[in-house]
Design a protein around this motif. Structure first.
Motif, PDB file in Angstrom:
ATOM      1  N   TYR A   1       0.863  -1.190   0.000  1.00 31.18           N
ATOM      2  CA  TYR A   1       0.000   0.000   0.000  1.00 31.18           C
ATOM      3  C   TYR A   1       0.894   1.231   0.000  1.00 31.18           C
ATOM      4  O   TYR A   1       1.773   1.378   0.858  1.00 31.18           O
ATOM      5  N   THR A   2       0.692   2.096  -1.002  1.00 29.27           N
ATOM      6  CA  THR A   2       1.471   3.325  -1.116  1.00 29.27           C
ATOM      7  C   THR A   2       0.521   4.508  -1.200  1.00 29.27           C
ATOM      8  O   THR A   2      -0.312   4.585  -2.115  1.00 29.27           O
ATOM      9  N   ASN A   3       0.658   5.414  -0.208  1.00 25.16           N
ATOM     10  CA  ASN A   3      -0.145   6.643  -0.205  1.00 25.16           C
ATOM     11  C   ASN A   3       0.815   7.815  -0.402  1.00 25.16           C
ATOM     12  O   ASN A   3       1.450   8.282   0.534  1.00 25.16           O
ATOM     13  N   GLU A   4       0.953   8.237  -1.663  1.00 22.38           N
ATOM     14  CA  GLU A   4       1.876   9.324  -1.966  1.00 22.38           C
ATOM     15  C   GLU A   4       1.397  10.637  -1.371  1.00 22.38           C
ATOM     16  O   GLU A   4       2.207  11.527  -1.092  1.00 22.38           O
ATOM     17  N   LEU A   5       0.114  10.767  -1.170  1.00 21.67           N
ATOM     18  CA  LEU A   5      -0.444  11.998  -0.598  1.00 21.67           C
ATOM     19  C   LEU A   5      -0.034  12.158   0.855  1.00 21.67           C
ATOM     20  O   LEU A   5       0.230  13.264   1.322  1.00 21.67           O
ATOM     21  N   ARG A   6       0.086  11.034   1.574  1.00 22.72           N
ATOM     22  CA  ARG A   6       0.425  11.063   2.994  1.00 22.72           C
ATOM     23  C   ARG A   6       1.814  10.486   3.275  1.00 22.72           C
ATOM     24  O   ARG A   6       2.201  10.376   4.434  1.00 22.72           O
ATOM     25  N   ASN A   7       2.514  10.088   2.230  1.00 27.43           N
ATOM     26  CA  ASN A   7       3.856   9.523   2.369  1.00 27.43           C
ATOM     27  C   ASN A   7       3.854   8.317   3.320  1.00 27.43           C
ATOM     28  O   ASN A   7       4.648   8.219   4.252  1.00 27.43           O
ATOM     29  N   VAL A   8       2.903   7.393   3.042  1.00 26.29           N
ATOM     30  CA  VAL A   8       2.758   6.179   3.841  1.00 26.29           C
ATOM     31  C   VAL A   8       3.023   4.976   2.938  1.00 26.29           C
ATOM     32  O   VAL A   8       2.502   4.920   1.810  1.00 26.29           O
ATOM     33  N   HIS A   9       3.820   4.030   3.421  1.00 29.77           N
ATOM     34  CA  HIS A   9       4.133   2.820   2.653  1.00 29.77           C
ATOM     35  C   HIS A   9       3.991   1.608   3.575  1.00 29.77           C
ATOM     36  O   HIS A   9       4.503   1.616   4.696  1.00 29.77           O
ATOM     37  N   LEU A  10       3.309   0.581   3.082  1.00 27.32           N
ATOM     38  CA  LEU A  10       3.029  -0.609   3.888  1.00 27.32           C
ATOM     39  C   LEU A  10       3.181  -1.840   3.006  1.00 27.32           C
ATOM     40  O   LEU A  10       2.805  -1.830   1.831  1.00 27.32           O
ATOM     41  N   GLU A  11       3.743  -2.896   3.587  1.00 26.64           N
ATOM     42  CA  GLU A  11       3.828  -4.166   2.869  1.00 26.64           C
ATOM     43  C   GLU A  11       3.591  -5.304   3.851  1.00 26.64           C
ATOM     44  O   GLU A  11       4.255  -5.383   4.889  1.00 26.64           O
ATOM     45  N   VAL A  12       2.616  -6.188   3.517  1.00 26.02           N
ATOM     46  CA  VAL A  12       2.311  -7.348   4.348  1.00 26.02           C
ATOM     47  C   VAL A  12       2.146  -8.572   3.446  1.00 26.02           C
ATOM     48  O   VAL A  12       1.811  -8.447   2.264  1.00 26.02           O
TER      49      VAL A  12
END
Length: 829
Positions: free
Chosen positions: A162-173
């Motif tokens: 999951y990449t949220n460029e608007l909030r600069n959040v990155h997640l990998e599961v």
């Protein structure tokens, strides 16, 4: 009817049912294969608005028996961004299962989905657009041949990013083995998920949070698609044996609103630390705790370009034990109450951190502390510490990177308050309020990158805002000892920030300084090596008044050393240092500049009073030559010396840089067994010249361009009067001219000596000789040059010009690098 007959009949019914299922499954596979695929693809295309690529489609009765499976192999679903073919989902295999009997009846309802070995990439770009808007609006007016009843979804080996460029959040599961049940009622969905998930990373604003964690998830969610509203009910996440209850809501119909609460249960310090950003908790990752450790989090508010939710985190310890599994040191009866609070997560300038009533016992020694921090962008800090710390226990509990071991006790009572930025400027540093004191009791510290231990450190340190007063601070460093009374200036900034200077203004007393050992230790060389290293830290500003009883540097062993030493910008200056050495006294001043990379420049003036000349040659190892040695010389030397020279950082001289003026006088001198004098005896009316005594010898010597210039001087000895002039290079090339009285001409060949004999103004017959060659291979010859007197006068003139040029150069350079005393503790703004 008997029980046996009932069992037999029941068993026959079961066999019949199983046979019907098996036959139905097989018949569907062969008779309804094409029809099932056709119905599925037709309905699939009605609902998906992005391209789907499938390598192979199969119908099987065995894959998920007793159900019939429609298997898609090597599947790719493109993301919904315009003009993009990047995959939203790629999977090795997706199985859709159907009830075989229902298929016979024309009911194509998907009962289960099995997703294996897949990757799903979810994105929100900087414009807030999602890449997973792949479903078309359902057409409720048309009959649906294929229906979806997601009572069971199984995910195995599926990685979600999951990449949220608007909030600069990155997640990998990655789902190891996860099952989900979905119940739909109109646009409302109930979702229950259980299973094992591996969290690769969660990164927020380039800070790496929880990384490489095995999670056990049990979630209950409700989602209303028409209202875009997600409710989290009584969900739990198990991390490293700790349970976290999660509940709240998230809506995104018109605004992104979150109301989330997390509460830790049965947790410990290791789990909480493992969830902090990478780097901030690495040093503490191995620590363990026993006792009551609590944690809860509340996040509430709006996500938008200009807003972010508030965050409140409460955490703490109650009568707990903290320990490192590799050591036996532990903190017992540990209490801590912590709160992190910010009205907007994206604005750390509004955040506050409180650590209240921090207390415990480290191997029996109690301590108490409090910390308040406001505004993480421009920190305002208020803290205090009161306690008695055993250094050995501290380093067993917390492994310091640069310290090998330690012993002794610190008894501290400290208070600090102020903006940290104020420490960086002289005009604001006094706004910092620091008070309290530290008593040092027999401290011992062994550093990893420095071979000499700091031993028996005692004394009192008293804080006064940004300065630290030293009261009778004593100790030893290797063989050297010290006693300090004075101030550390700018000490707090020096400890907290890189590149901040520290000022030391102190009286320094010592019984013994082993400079050999200190310089060798600074180089990092092993014991037995002789490579020195001389460095001055660019962060050091120093002003010492020195009183040193004894010092050792190679063969140089001065006593009663008194004077001043100032250091700034890697330049050391002394106005005057006085010392006793080599049977007399020395007074010196000068400058040592170590600011250039691997170069040490020295500019000095010193005077020698009543020094044993043979001791000078011995101490300085005969100046690395064996032509004129300490065994040849006796007498007392008085001299004034101006010199400049450059060394490398190992204190090896660049001989071409040495320039010096030496005005010298030797009294009660002797020149014994000096071979050139013995060779001169054959030309003079003396039986031997192996023991010359003279009352006083004066000369002004100049050194430059690796050459010693010796103007004419007269040696009036117990045997004869000799005039000597000439040059002696650092390559041991010699060119001396000697004029001596010739009382009798019996020892010389008049024809051979013709042109080298002349009467002086008093009528004495003078013999002119020269000594040329090298110190190991030289000749004594008649000097028959017709311009011999002019040569002597020319050398005098040349030496005078060289000396005058050096004096002027030294005077000019001294002005350019002189340090004003008032500037010593002004650090850069």
């Amino acid at each position: 009817m008997s029980i046996k007959k009932v069992l037999r009949k029941t068993f026959l019914y079961l066999l019949l049912a199983a046979a019907v299922v098996v036959v139905s499954s097989v018949l569907v596979t062969f008779l309804y294969r094409d029809q099932l695929i056709d119905h599925f693809i037709r309905e699939f295309n009605k609902n998906i608005n992005t391209p789907v690529h499938v390598d192979k489609i199969q119908v099987s009765s065995l894959s998920n028996f007793p159900q019939v499976s429609l298997s898609f192999n090597d599947v790719t679903v493109e993301e919904s961004y315009k003009d993009s073919s990047y995959p939203l989902l790629s999977a090795k295999r997706i199985d859709f299962t159907f009830n075989p009997i229902a298929v016979f009846r024309g009911n194509y309802t998907i009962e289960e989905i099995h997703l294996t070995d897949g990757k799903c990439h979810l994105k929100i770009n900087q414009q807030g657009e999602t890449n997973y808007d792949i479903f078309k609006q359902p057409d409720t007016t048309q009959h649906q041949a294929v229906k979806l009843d997601l009572s069971k979804v199984k995910l195995k080996g599926v990685t979600f990013t999951y990449t949220n460029e608007l909030r600069n959040v990155h997640l990998e599961v990655t789902t190891k083995s996860t099952a989900a049940n979905l119940t739909a009622l109109g646009s409302a969905y109930d979702v229950e998920t259980t299973g094992d998930i591996f969290l690769h990373y969660l990164m927020v604003n380039k800070s790496m949070w929880a990384e490489n964690k095995d999670l056990i998830v049990d979630s209950k969610l409700k989602y209303d698609d028409s209202e875009k509203y997600l409710t989290i009910n009584s969900s739990t996440v198990k991390v490293m044996g700790s349970d976290f209850s999660v509940f709240g809501s998230y809506s995104f119909k018109e605004k992104q609103l979150i109301d989330l609460a997390v509460e830790g249960k049965n947790t410990d310090i290791q789990t909480l630390l493992s969830l902090l950003p990478k780097g901030s908790s690495d040093r503490f990752g191995k620590y363990r705790s026993k006792g009551n450790v609590y944690f809860d989090l509340v996040m509430k508010g709006e996500f938008s370009e200009k807003k972010s939710p508030s965050l409140e985190v409460n955490f703490g310890l109650k009568d707990s034990k903290l320990y490192h599994p590799d050591t036996d040191a532990q903190i017992t009866h540990a209490d801590l109450k912590g709160t992190f609070l910010t009205p907007e997560m994206s604005k750390l300038s509004m955040a506050t951190l409180k650590l209240e009533n921090v207390q415990g016992q480290l191997e029996g020694n109690s301590f108490k502390s409090n910390l308040y921090l406001k505004n993480f962008d421009d920190p305002y800090v208020k803290c205090d510490f009161n306690g008695r710390i055993d250094i050995n226990s501290l380093f067993k509990f917390y492994k310091a990177e640069n310290i090998r071991s330690g012993k002794g006790v610190l008894d501290a009572n400290i208070n600090f308050e102020g903006f940290l930025k104020d420490l960086k400027k002289k005009e604001t540093a006094q706004k910092i309020k620091t008070s309290g004191e530290i008593n040092l009791e027999h401290l011992y510290l062994a550093l990893r990158n420095f071979p000499l231990p700091l031993e028996d450190l005692q004394g009192n340190l008293l804080f006064n805002n940004n300065d630290l007063a030293l009261s009778d601070v004593s100790g030893s460093l290797g063989n050297s000892d010290f006693l300090l009374n004075g101030f550390f200036k700018n000490i707090i900034a020096y400890l907290l920030f890189d590149n901040e200077p520290v000022g030391i203004e102190s009286d320094l007393k010592s019984n013994f300084i082993d400079l050999d050992q200190l310089l060798l230790a600074n180089s990092g060389e092993k014991k037995g090596d002789s490579k020195y290293s001389f460095k001055i830290s660019p962060r050091l500003v120093l002003k010492f008044d020195c009183d040193i009883k004894n010092l050792k540097f190679r063969r140089f062993k001065p006593t009663s050393i008194r004077g001043d030493l100032k250091v700034k910008n890697q330049i050391a200056v002394s106005d005057q240092i006085k010392l006793n050495a080599m049977g007399g006294s020395i007074a010196l001043s000068g400058l040592v500049d170590a600011s250039k990379n691997k170069l040490v420049k020295v500019n000095t003036s010193f005077s020698l009073q009543n020094i044993d000349v043979d001791s000078i040659f011995y101490v300085f190892e005969n100046f690395n030559q064996d032509f004129l040695e300490d065994r040849h010389l006796k007498g007392k030397i008085f001299a004034n010396v101006d010199a400049e020279m450059t060394f490398n950082d190992n204190l090896s001289l660049y001989s071409e840089t040495l320039t010096s003026n030496i005005s010298t006088s030797i009294k009660g001198g002797e020149l014994n067994n000096f071979e050139p004098m013995q060779k001169l005896a054959r030309y003079l009316d003396e039986d031997k010249l192996d023991h010359l005594q003279f009352s006083e010898l004066k000369n002004d010597i100049h050194i430059e361009d690796r050459t010693i210039y010796l103007p004419e001087m007269e040696v009036s000895s117990n045997i004869t009067d000799i005039k000597i002039t000439g040059t002696h290079t650092f390559d041991q090339q010699i060119n001396y001219k000697v004029v001596a009285p010739l009382r009798s001409q019996q020892k010389i060949d008049k024809d051979e000596a013709f042109g080298a004999i002349e009467e002086d103004h008093s009528g004495r017959t003078m013999l002119f000789l020269k000594i040329v060659g090298t110190t190991s291979d030289y000749r004594v010859m008649y000097d028959k040059e017709s311009v011999k007197k002019k040569v002597v006068s020319d050398l005098k003139k040349e030496v005078k010009e060289l000396k005058d040029a050096f004096k002027n150069k030294g005077r000019d350079e001294q002005k350019t690098i002189e340090l004003e005393e008032d500037d010593y503790f002004d650090w850069d703004n």
